[in-house]
Design a protein around this motif. Structure first.
Motif, PDB file in Angstrom:
ATOM      1  N   ALA A 349       0.814  -1.209   0.000  1.00  0.00           N
ATOM      2  CA  ALA A 349       0.000   0.000   0.000  1.00  0.00           C
ATOM      3  C   ALA A 349       0.851   1.263   0.000  1.00  0.00           C
ATOM      4  O   ALA A 349       0.367   2.346  -0.240  1.00  0.00           O
ATOM      5  CB  ALA A 349      -0.916   0.010   1.218  1.00  0.00           C
ATOM      6  N   VAL A 350       2.131   1.109   0.286  1.00  0.00           N
ATOM      7  CA  VAL A 350       2.977   2.293   0.375  1.00  0.00           C
ATOM      8  C   VAL A 350       3.330   2.764  -1.026  1.00  0.00           C
ATOM      9  O   VAL A 350       3.973   2.063  -1.791  1.00  0.00           O
ATOM     10  CB  VAL A 350       4.259   1.980   1.165  1.00  0.00           C
ATOM     11  N   ASP A 351       2.898   3.945  -1.326  1.00  0.00           N
ATOM     12  CA  ASP A 351       3.153   4.474  -2.661  1.00  0.00           C
ATOM     13  C   ASP A 351       4.449   5.268  -2.637  1.00  0.00           C
ATOM     14  O   ASP A 351       4.523   6.346  -2.080  1.00  0.00           O
ATOM     15  CB  ASP A 351       1.986   5.378  -3.071  1.00  0.00           C
ATOM     16  N   ARG A 352       5.453   4.697  -3.229  1.00  0.00           N
ATOM     17  CA  ARG A 352       6.721   5.435  -3.293  1.00  0.00           C
ATOM     18  C   ARG A 352       6.873   6.045  -4.679  1.00  0.00           C
ATOM     19  O   ARG A 352       7.962   6.347  -5.119  1.00  0.00           O
ATOM     20  CB  ARG A 352       7.890   4.495  -3.009  1.00  0.00           C
ATOM     21  N   SER A 353       5.748   6.209  -5.378  1.00  0.00           N
ATOM     22  CA  SER A 353       5.856   6.587  -6.790  1.00  0.00           C
ATOM     23  C   SER A 353       6.474   7.968  -6.979  1.00  0.00           C
ATOM     24  O   SER A 353       7.035   8.255  -8.023  1.00  0.00           O
ATOM     25  CB  SER A 353       4.485   6.531  -7.448  1.00  0.00           C
ATOM     26  N   ASN A 354       6.393   8.817  -5.956  1.00  0.00           N
ATOM     27  CA  ASN A 354       7.052  10.123  -6.084  1.00  0.00           C
ATOM     28  C   ASN A 354       8.533  10.039  -5.760  1.00  0.00           C
ATOM     29  O   ASN A 354       9.259  11.003  -5.900  1.00  0.00           O
ATOM     30  CB  ASN A 354       6.419  11.140  -5.131  1.00  0.00           C
ATOM     31  N   ALA A 355       8.932   8.904  -5.290  1.00  0.00           N
ATOM     32  CA  ALA A 355      10.317   8.767  -4.858  1.00  0.00           C
ATOM     33  C   ALA A 355      11.236   8.701  -6.072  1.00  0.00           C
ATOM     34  O   ALA A 355      10.810   8.338  -7.163  1.00  0.00           O
ATOM     35  CB  ALA A 355      10.465   7.501  -4.035  1.00  0.00           C
ATOM     36  N   PRO A 356      12.483   9.068  -5.891  1.00  0.00           N
ATOM     37  CA  PRO A 356      13.402   9.052  -7.021  1.00  0.00           C
ATOM     38  C   PRO A 356      13.769   7.651  -7.502  1.00  0.00           C
ATOM     39  O   PRO A 356      14.289   7.495  -8.592  1.00  0.00           O
ATOM     40  CB  PRO A 356      14.644   9.768  -6.484  1.00  0.00           C
TER      41      PRO A 356
ATOM     42  N   PRO B 127      12.742   9.514   0.963  1.00  0.00           N
ATOM     43  CA  PRO B 127      12.890   8.278   0.176  1.00  0.00           C
ATOM     44  C   PRO B 127      14.341   7.979  -0.206  1.00  0.00           C
ATOM     45  O   PRO B 127      14.719   6.820  -0.314  1.00  0.00           O
ATOM     46  CB  PRO B 127      12.034   8.562  -1.062  1.00  0.00           C
ATOM     47  N   ARG B 152       9.185  15.689   0.252  1.00  0.00           N
ATOM     48  CA  ARG B 152       8.576  14.390   0.534  1.00  0.00           C
ATOM     49  C   ARG B 152       9.305  13.760   1.705  1.00  0.00           C
ATOM     50  O   ARG B 152      10.535  13.697   1.710  1.00  0.00           O
ATOM     51  CB  ARG B 152       8.727  13.527  -0.727  1.00  0.00           C
ATOM     52  N   GLN B 196      -0.268  10.167   3.955  1.00  0.00           N
ATOM     53  CA  GLN B 196      -0.816   8.895   3.483  1.00  0.00           C
ATOM     54  C   GLN B 196      -0.354   7.783   4.427  1.00  0.00           C
ATOM     55  O   GLN B 196       0.788   7.348   4.395  1.00  0.00           O
ATOM     56  CB  GLN B 196      -0.318   8.645   2.052  1.00  0.00           C
ATOM     57  N   TYR B 198      -0.265   4.210   6.896  1.00  0.00           N
ATOM     58  CA  TYR B 198      -0.289   2.744   6.785  1.00  0.00           C
ATOM     59  C   TYR B 198       0.197   2.140   8.098  1.00  0.00           C
ATOM     60  O   TYR B 198       0.928   2.778   8.849  1.00  0.00           O
ATOM     61  CB  TYR B 198       0.590   2.265   5.618  1.00  0.00           C
TER      62      TYR B 198
END
Lengths: 399, 377
Positions: A349-356, B127, B152, B196, B198
């Protein structure tokens, strides 16, 4: 000494790879690659695909509709399946019960049950362990008492893997209380829909309902579901366990796992560089890889002997211990590589899509898998039991 | 030399241990773990009422503790009972930063915190930062008396429950430079702040936090512009001591459960602890447990030393806990067998706590590398 596969073995591998590329559904392979839970349908679909090719029962004799591959062929197949992220073949009917029926079952039992295993009509689970009988399996207490043309079964089995999907269970039950432990055990086939059976899920520490407790209260089982002779079940159980230990080294799983860790370490950043370039992490990775290179050769040495008709002895215990240690080491590397992203529970469920990082879903449920695979050194004869077998062989029965 | 706790700390330990024994049994924790919030407001208030939050702060800050051994005493008990409430994140990390850097208005929040009326989160990791404390890509742009935060933050523990996020952001300097990093107190309801959430594998919750041009008055800055790095380093050192002690407590529970199991579980007609192969491994666990205890004592005892000495001991403890923790967690599970694989059994949560501690404030390898670097100085 020749470390290379023969021409025919290489051709066989090419055939397996071509088949997997053409027939393994992409979505299914992706699920396996990311460590997601498979549904019953996923398993059934994959079994049906293999069955259509005649490869589902690769270990069965041709007379029973199997492929009758030798140990080297089976190894090649298992390795390529793991590397292509095919689901694991559910072993309970195909590689555990079937060899017992083929060797000890009646003609009627063989004719009835074996085709149903191939077709997927029956989903089998294993009723061996009990709360008080784990490593000491022969101390099992589930009782079966003869009553006319039925056995009446009372007791409890546990750690029944995927029992929630099963309509049949093969069980070790005690039929003679007075005999010595191993001599009063029988091997029964029980329909899970019989009144008196209750399946209770056990949630594992990674949150998955993978195993179950199965409770039996006055469950009536027709006597024709007895395999072989009454009170001879321990012999069949031991025979089954030797089959449970095929592919015990799990080389394919380790190769696939190592690849996944390398992908993760190439994406994860440490001080602005890929983690794969961090000397501490790289050293850990290298050490496991070196162990795996040696272990897969040990595995092949034993497999070629088996293909030449020699029964494996204590070596399979060695492979169980080393193979599970290596697989667990790889799981440990994966959780290390994920850094703080090992912490989330529902990692999917963890969306790291913005991550590099390019494909963060790779981090996936690495910590959950690490915990789940602690089972590898516990089930199928714990590593302590395996070490005991090795010790007995070299130090004698006094051990 | 004196390795005894002071009378005050002994009382603190007794009080907390008794409270957790009465109120934080396995069934209670299981229920909290299953709850949507992942923590209990009742337990939180009770901990505040007992003075547990105040014990994390010095008298100057309105508390009655705040030393390394205060942290160690409190967190060893919390770890022993497997408490999931965010004492570390609200109290030690974010609260500690307000105490260290806050102006009068900001410091006024500490009293609310100690009374149980405030929750906080430290939004620092990103990240790409992995365990590097200076790696901050999130930016703070100052325009007149307004500041705009963009970036982020990764795996921010307790972000959803927090009234304020303490956010690190760069005002100047290279992406990995300690200089140029500031902290800001960002109210949870700020426009442009997306959280967000979890659940975490070892209990509690975290979130990915996105700051999309979050606009704040410049007075939201905590401490000097671009000069927060030393306070962050101190807060992380204190948090490492707390987490180390928590891990030690969890390891004690793992050892206790394993010992009990080895003495009661029978196979082959005798307790499995009577098999030498297992008995010796139990002994190794106890040896490593004492090593871990001493490493935590070393780290707590050097918390107020110069930075190099402090961090040398922190790294030594974190690395050792990474190794010893893994041994205890894995061996405890293995010697129990299947039962330890179940969610229901107490050890499952405890083992997860031990292992997941390696994923905060630098893992075993990070601290090996840092220890070597510090030793060479």
């Amino acid at each position: 000494m020749d470390l290379s596969y023969s021409d025919s073995e290489r051709a066989f591998r090419a055939q397996v790879v071509a088949f997997l590329k053409a027939n393994l559904p992409e979505a299914l392979a992706e699920k396996v690659r990311l460590g997601r839970a498979l549904t019953r349908q996923d398993h059934d679909d994959w079994h049906a695909i293999l069955n259509a090719q005649g490869w589902l029962a690769s270990n069965w004799p041709r007379a029973f509709g199997g492929a009758e591959w030798n140990a080297v062929q089976r190894h090649i197949f298992e390795e390529e399946c793991a590397l292509h992220h095919a689901p694991r073949i559910v072993p309970f009917g195909l590689s555990m019960l079937a060899p017992v029926l083929q060797k000890f079952g009646s003609k009627a039992q063989q004719d009835y049950w074996l085709p149903r295993i191939l077709s997927g009509e029956d989903w089998w689970c294993q009723g061996y362990s009990e709360p008080g009988a784990g490593s000491d399996l022969a101390s099992l207490k589930t009782m079966a008492v003869r009553d006319g043309d039925h056995y009446v079964v009372n007791g409890q089995k546990t750690w029944t893997t995927l029992g929630q999907y099963a309509n049949m269970i093969f069980c070790l039950v005690r039929t003679d209380k007075t005999a010595k432990q191993q001599e009063g055990i029988s091997f029964l086939l029980i329909d899970m829909n019989t009144p008196g059976i209750e399946v209770r899920p056990i949630v594992l520490l990674d949150g998955t309902p993978e195993v179950n407790e199965v409770w039996f209260t006055d469950v009536r089982v027709p006597v024709e579901n007895l395999v072989g002779t009454e009170n001879q079940g321990w012999t069949y159980a031991k025979y089954l366990l030797t089959h449970e230990r095929t592919n015990i080294a799990g080389v394919g799983f380790s190769l696939a796992g190592l690849r996944a860790v390398k992908r993760l370490a190439a994406m994860e950043r440490s001080g602005g560089k890929p983690l794969a370039q961090n000397p501490y992490f790289a050293a850990r990775l290298a050490k496991v890889e070196m162990d795996l290179m040696a272990m897969s050769t040990t595995n092949l040495r034993i497999i070629s002997r088996a293909a030449a008709g020699q029964a494996p002895g204590v070596e399979s215990s060695m492979l169980k211990v080393k193979g599970t240690i290596i697989r667990q080491e790889i799981n440990d590397l994966a959780r290390r590589a994920a850094g703080a992203y090992a912490l989330p529970f529902a990692s999917e469920a963890v969306d790291r899509s913005n991550a590099p990082t390019p494909d963060p879903s790779e981090a996936g449920p690495v910590a959950a898998q690490y915990f789940n695979n602690r089972k590898l050194s516990i089930f199928g004869g714990s590593n302590e039991i395996q070490r005991q077998i090795i010790a007995k062989t070299t130090l004698g029965a006094g051990q | 030399m004196n390795f005894e706790l002071t009378q005050e700390r002994q009382m603190l330990q007794d009080t907390l241990r008794r409270f957790l024994a009465d109120r934080y049994g396995v069934a209670v924790r299981q229920e909290i773990l299953r709850s949507p919030a992942g923590q209990s407001t009742e337990i939180w208030q009770a901990l505040a009422d007992l003075g547990i939050l105040a014990a994390l702060f010095s008298e100057t800050d309105g508390g009655f503790g705040g030393g390394g051994f205060d942290l160690a005493v409190v967190f060893e008990e919390l770890g022993r009972a497997g408490v999931v409430e965010p004492v570390l994140d609200t109290g030690v990390l974010a609260g500690g930063l307000i105490a260290a850097l806050g102006d009068t208005a900001q410091r006024a929040q500490l009293e609310v915190l100690m009374g149980g009326g405030l929750q906080l989160a430290f939004a620092h990791g990103e990240p790409a930062s992995r365990y590097e404390p200076s790696w901050v890509e999130t930016t703070a742009q100052l325009t007149g008396d307004q500041v705009v935060l963009t970036g982020r933050k990764a795996v921010v523990i307790n972000a959803e429950a927090a009234d304020y996020l303490i956010v690190s952001a760069r005002e100047s300097g290279a992406v990995d430079a300690p200089e140029g990093v500031s902290l800001f107190m960002v109210p949870a309801n700020s426009t442009g702040l997306a959280v967000q959430g979890y659940p975490l594998l070892a209990g509690g919750r975290a979130a990915e936090v996105t700051l999309d041009a979050v606009q704040l008055p410049a007075t939201a800055r905590l401490g000097p512009a671009g000069g927060a790095a030393p306070a962050i380093a101190t807060a992380l050192a204190r948090a490492a001591v707390a987490l180390g002690a928590e891990t030690l407590g969890a390891m004690e529970t793992a050892a206790r459960l394993t010992r009990d199991y080895l003495m009661t579980r029978k196979q082959f007609g005798r307790p499995i602890g009577s098999f030498q192969a297992l008995a010796h491994r139990m002994s190794d666990m106890l040896i490593e447990l004492e090593q871990a205890r001493s490493a935590v004592i070393n780290a707590a005892g050097h918390l107020n030393d110069d930075d190099r000495t402090r961090d040398l001991h922190i790294s030594a403890a974190k690395n050792l806990l990474g190794r010893a923790g893994r041994l205890l967690a894995e061996e405890s599970i293995q010697m129990h067998g299947g039962i330890a694989m179940t969610q229901e059994y107490e050890l499952a949560h405890i083992a997860k706590r031990i292992m997941m501690a390696d994923h905060r404030f630098g893992d075993e390898d990070y601290h090996m590398e840092r220890f070597i670097a510090l030793s060479a100085q």
